[in-house]
Write a protein that holds these residues in place. Structure first.
Motif, PDB file in Angstrom:
ATOM      1  N   ALA A 260       0.813  -1.218   0.000  1.00  0.00           N
ATOM      2  CA  ALA A 260       0.000   0.000   0.000  1.00  0.00           C
ATOM      3  C   ALA A 260       0.846   1.268   0.000  1.00  0.00           C
ATOM      4  O   ALA A 260       0.335   2.345  -0.329  1.00  0.00           O
TER       5      ALA A 260
ATOM      6  N   SER B 116      -4.144  -2.717   1.144  1.00  0.00           N
ATOM      7  CA  SER B 116      -3.572  -2.382   2.451  1.00  0.00           C
ATOM      8  C   SER B 116      -3.854  -3.441   3.506  1.00  0.00           C
ATOM      9  O   SER B 116      -3.089  -3.599   4.457  1.00  0.00           O
TER      10      SER B 116
ATOM     11  N   TYR C 134      -4.656   2.519   6.628  1.00  0.00           N
ATOM     12  CA  TYR C 134      -4.405   3.283   5.401  1.00  0.00           C
ATOM     13  C   TYR C 134      -4.793   4.746   5.591  1.00  0.00           C
ATOM     14  O   TYR C 134      -4.015   5.650   5.261  1.00  0.00           O
TER      15      TYR C 134
END
Length: 281
Positions: free
Chosen positions: A58, A169, A175
């Motif tokens: 991510a 993620s 995130y």
């Protein structure tokens, strides 16, 4: 989209319009956006203590999104400084759904069916009508319109980047926490350098508004990122832009900007478009 996802996106739309109105209300746009960005940084750091780190895949998306958000803030500040809230906000938000639809088809392989495509098209027509009403009889401020259009393109770009990033993620809350942390660094540092020498008493009255705006901003985008893990990017983006109705109402009620019959008709197109998207879901 399920009723829960729909409710989350509509709540995000309301919160988003409110924080943008707070940012517009603060006379010095740099002060307003620095407070909101800095407040998001603080909230992100606190949340990161509990969420931990997102998956390693991510991080490229997080870095790209943080850069795009900084561009977004700069363009949005410019559009708010140059134009009316009731027009620049709808133009900025209304540009995004169609662009997101194209980008999602290319990068996320999400091709909308006929109902969703029709709903997005009607929603964009309604958003355009809400944005352009009031220009009749006078020349538009093309600098403000250009900044608002640029804002919309940056919104579309970070929407797709974050839609892909949050899915890899493994932890939407992590995130959003790290995104707020990364993107929240630049504007406060820049503002401190630019505003050096300004008396603190002059800036202090805007701190509560800025922190409230930060809380609304983080809440709004966290809800959108969660929704993007449960539904396609294009309809989530289009439904989120129902915030334009709230923004137009705020412009009329609090900033004394006109909201006449043509805007009501355009709002009706927006509602119809949202209905088609929900019917498809």
């Amino acid at each position: 989209m399920t009723p829960l996802v729909t409710a989350a996106v509509l709540l995000a739309a309301f919160a988003h319009a409110c924080w943008n109105a707070l940012a517009h209300k603060i006379p010095d746009k740099l002060v307003g956006f620095a407070l909101i960005s800095g407040g998001g940084l603080l909230l992100g750091l606190v949340a990161a203590l509990f969420t931990g780190l997102p998956a390693s895949g991510a991080w490229p998306y997080l870095c790209a999104s943080a850069a795009l958000h900084i561009v977004y803030y700069a363009l949005l500040m410019t559009s708010f400084r140059l134009g009316d809230f009731g027009q620049t906000y709808p133009i900025a938000r209304g540009t995004a759904p169609l662009v997101v639809t194209v980008l999602a088809a290319v990068f996320a392989h999400e091709t909308p069916n006929g109902w969703v495509a029709a709903g997005i098209a009607l929603s964009c027509a309604g958003l355009t009508g809400v944005a352009l009403w009031g220009l009749r009889g006078r020349r538009p401020n093309w600098a403000a319109v250009g900044a608002a259009l640029g804002t919309g393109l940056s919104i579309a770009a970070y929407t797709v980047v974050d839609g892909l990033g949050v899915r890899v993620s493994g932890a939407p809350l992590a995130y959003i926490a790290w995104l707020m942390t990364l993107q929240g660094l630049v504007l406060p540092v820049y503002a401190v350098r630019r505003l050096r020498g300004r008396p603190a008493a002059e800036l202090r009255p805007y701190v509560p508004l800025g922190l409230l705006g930060a809380a609304l901003s983080v809440t709004a985008y966290a809800l959108v990122l969660w929704a993007q893990t449960r539904a396609d990017l294009a309809p989530v983006s289009a439904l989120r832009e129902s915030s334009i109705l709230v923004g137009a109402a705020i412009g009329a009620l609090f900033f004394k900007e006109r909201f006449g019959a043509p805007r009501l008709a355009a709002a009706g197109l927006l509602v119809l478009g949202i209905g088609l998207m929900l019917h498809a879901g």
